[in-house]
Design an enzyme around this catalytic site. Structure first.
Site, mmCIF file in Angstrom:
data_model
loop_
_atom_site.group_PDB
_atom_site.id
_atom_site.type_symbol
_atom_site.label_atom_id
_atom_site.label_comp_id
_atom_site.label_asym_id
_atom_site.label_seq_id
_atom_site.Cartn_x
_atom_site.Cartn_y
_atom_site.Cartn_z
ATOM 1 N N ASN A 118 -0.841 -4.071 11.518
ATOM 2 C CA ASN A 118 0.350 -3.288 11.210
ATOM 3 C C ASN A 118 1.438 -3.744 12.174
ATOM 4 O O ASN A 118 1.137 -4.240 13.267
ATOM 5 C CB ASN A 118 0.067 -1.796 11.374
ATOM 6 C CG ASN A 118 1.191 -0.933 10.831
ATOM 7 O OD1 ASN A 118 1.918 -1.348 9.923
ATOM 8 N ND2 ASN A 118 1.344 0.256 11.388
ATOM 9 N N ARG B 131 -7.321 -4.786 10.065
ATOM 10 C CA ARG B 131 -6.036 -5.025 9.419
ATOM 11 C C ARG B 131 -4.975 -5.087 10.508
ATOM 12 O O ARG B 131 -5.239 -4.725 11.667
ATOM 13 C CB ARG B 131 -5.701 -3.940 8.398
ATOM 14 C CG ARG B 131 -5.449 -2.570 9.036
ATOM 15 C CD ARG B 131 -5.164 -1.505 8.002
ATOM 16 N NE ARG B 131 -3.976 -1.790 7.224
ATOM 17 C CZ ARG B 131 -2.745 -1.416 7.572
ATOM 18 N NH1 ARG B 131 -2.533 -0.759 8.707
ATOM 19 N NH2 ARG B 131 -1.721 -1.685 6.794
ATOM 20 N N TYR C 79 3.629 -3.512 1.770
ATOM 21 C CA TYR C 79 2.511 -2.704 2.240
ATOM 22 C C TYR C 79 1.278 -2.973 1.390
ATOM 23 O O TYR C 79 1.350 -3.073 0.159
ATOM 24 C CB TYR C 79 2.859 -1.212 2.161
ATOM 25 C CG TYR C 79 3.478 -0.677 3.419
ATOM 26 C CD1 TYR C 79 2.688 -0.387 4.532
ATOM 27 C CD2 TYR C 79 4.850 -0.471 3.507
ATOM 28 C CE1 TYR C 79 3.252 0.116 5.693
ATOM 29 C CE2 TYR C 79 5.431 0.023 4.657
ATOM 30 C CZ TYR C 79 4.629 0.318 5.747
ATOM 31 O OH TYR C 79 5.189 0.807 6.888
ATOM 32 N N TYR D 45 11.983 3.347 7.963
ATOM 33 C CA TYR D 45 10.722 3.936 8.428
ATOM 34 C C TYR D 45 10.217 3.227 9.674
ATOM 35 O O TYR D 45 9.697 3.860 10.601
ATOM 36 C CB TYR D 45 9.670 3.851 7.318
ATOM 37 C CG TYR D 45 8.281 4.173 7.782
ATOM 38 C CD1 TYR D 45 7.925 5.477 8.148
ATOM 39 C CD2 TYR D 45 7.313 3.174 7.879
ATOM 40 C CE1 TYR D 45 6.643 5.761 8.588
ATOM 41 C CE2 TYR D 45 6.033 3.463 8.318
ATOM 42 C CZ TYR D 45 5.703 4.755 8.668
ATOM 43 O OH TYR D 45 4.437 5.033 9.120
ATOM 44 N N LYS D 46 10.381 1.919 9.731
ATOM 45 C CA LYS D 46 9.920 1.145 10.882
ATOM 46 C C LYS D 46 10.925 1.160 12.038
ATOM 47 O O LYS D 46 10.692 0.515 13.060
ATOM 48 C CB LYS D 46 9.621 -0.298 10.460
ATOM 49 C CG LYS D 46 8.362 -0.429 9.615
ATOM 50 C CD LYS D 46 8.054 -1.869 9.279
ATOM 51 C CE LYS D 46 6.731 -2.015 8.541
ATOM 52 N NZ LYS D 46 5.570 -1.741 9.410
ATOM 53 N N GLU E 295 0.002 -4.093 15.788
ATOM 54 C CA GLU E 295 -1.255 -3.386 16.016
ATOM 55 C C GLU E 295 -2.372 -4.096 15.247
ATOM 56 O O GLU E 295 -2.251 -4.302 14.032
ATOM 57 C CB GLU E 295 -1.161 -1.945 15.514
ATOM 58 C CG GLU E 295 -0.161 -1.092 16.260
ATOM 59 C CD GLU E 295 -0.011 0.291 15.664
ATOM 60 O OE1 GLU E 295 0.682 1.118 16.275
ATOM 61 O OE2 GLU E 295 -0.580 0.541 14.563
ATOM 62 N N HIS F 281 -0.723 10.088 6.832
ATOM 63 C CA HIS F 281 0.185 9.022 6.406
ATOM 64 C C HIS F 281 1.340 9.540 5.552
ATOM 65 O O HIS F 281 2.044 8.754 4.905
ATOM 66 C CB HIS F 281 -0.597 7.952 5.640
ATOM 67 C CG HIS F 281 -1.581 7.217 6.500
ATOM 68 N ND1 HIS F 281 -2.910 7.576 6.586
ATOM 69 C CD2 HIS F 281 -1.420 6.156 7.330
ATOM 70 C CE1 HIS F 281 -3.521 6.765 7.430
ATOM 71 N NE2 HIS F 281 -2.664 5.895 7.892
#
Length: 324
Positions: A212, A210, A20, A306-307, A255, A179
């Site tokens: 994601n 950016r 990250y 988490y993903k 994204e 977040h």
């Protein structure tokens, strides 16, 4: 709905490792990939333009809360609309025009058969409101961040293609709180604190971006919290089905997030454009299949969880490496 073509897909990795980070860069700026290129515009009109906007319309009609504006954010919504229409017209002059005379505006979009006149600040001239109209012209999800009390606040948005989160829940929350669900290690490393400070230093008109990423089972853009009763059982069924079909069902979800300081309101416009590419199509690009296999294999367990990758991460790695 058509998947993104590999030649236009924003593959997010430049190596076989991932961590990250704020990973922001100026926009627009074309990026060359192993299959093509992307990133030449802030607002991307893709092959599925009409299909995705039709889907957005159905979602908004079924759930109007997907477009939520706190009262003090109406000036920022008008700023966002003017910025987005201007970008579209500049990038697609053959199909779109935007004319402004004082507060009076005229918009034409031949791709959708839309011709509209409206008055800036007059919500009666755009019955759905400026943010709703903007979302009917661009494929991106839209979030507006207000800056006050030395923080950013998510105080307005139109989000129909969320990845396991809810605009209705997050609206009115501070940037750091939005977040909160991210793995603790990311907060401990100060990633979002640095990101917020960077955003608060943006000057009017500046645009950065950016990427994601995550993975999802099925070609489904709307994996919002509100829609979980629909997509969660479908995901479980797809994972449980015969493994031979998994490469077609699993998609890398990327994204491209643009961040733009608007004037005169000073709000930050957060654009989220979502792209899906099946594992089978991705594996046709040798560099991508090697890099993604390495990234997935080396991902910390808490990040993988988490993903939402835990249940099919190893199957994806095995497939990608078997095709090398």
């Amino acid at each position: 709905m058509r998947s993104t073509k590999p030649e236009r897909f924003p593959f997010p990795f430049t190596s076989g490792t991932f961590r990250y980070s704020t990973n922001v860069e100026p926009a627009p700026c074309p990026v060359t990939t192993a299959a093509g290129s992307w990133g030449g515009t802030v607002v991307d009109v893709g092959d599925s333009y009409r299909d995705e906007l039709d889907l957005r319309g159905r979602i908004l009609r079924a759930d109007p809360s997907r477009c939520t504006v706190l009262p003090h954010m109406w000036p920022a919504c008008w700023d966002a609309l003017l910025y987005l229409l201007g970008e579209l017209a500049a990038d697609h002059p053959e199909a779109m025009t935007f004319e402004r005379d004082g507060r009076k505006c005229r918009w034409r979009n031949d791709l959708l058969g839309v011709e509209k006149t409206f008055t800036i600040g007059d919500r009666n001239s755009l019955p759905g409101g400026p943010l709703r109209f903007a979302g009917e012209q661009v494929q991106e999800d839209l979030v507006l961040l207000d800056q006050r009390e030395d923080e950013l606040w998510a105080d307005a948005g139109l989000v129909t293609f969320a990845a396991d989160w809810s605009l209705a829940f997050d609206v009115g929350m501070a940037f750091q709180d939005v977040h909160g669900p991210v793995p603790p290690r990311v907060h401990e490393e100060g990633v979002f604190t640095r990101a917020e400070r960077f955003l608060m230093r943006l000057q009017p008109g500046q645009a950065y971006r950016r990427t994601n990423w995550s993975m999802t089972a099925g070609h489904r853009l709307d994996t919002s919290t509100e829609n979980a009763p629909s997509w969660t059982p479908e995901r479980e069924r797809m994972i449980a089905e015969a493994p031979d079909g998994l490469p077609e069902r699993l998609h890398l979800r990327v994204e491209v997030q643009h961040l733009v300081r608007l004037a005169p309101s000073g709000a930050v416009l957060f654009l989220i454009r979502t792209y899906l590419l099946s594992l089978r199509d991705l594996a046709q690009v040798p560099q991508w299949r090697r890099d993604l296999a390495s990234v997935l294999d080396g991902l910390p367990d808490d990040v993988a969880d988490y993903k939402g990758l835990t249940r099919y991460r190893q199957a994806a790695v095995d497939y990608l490496r078997a095709t090398c």
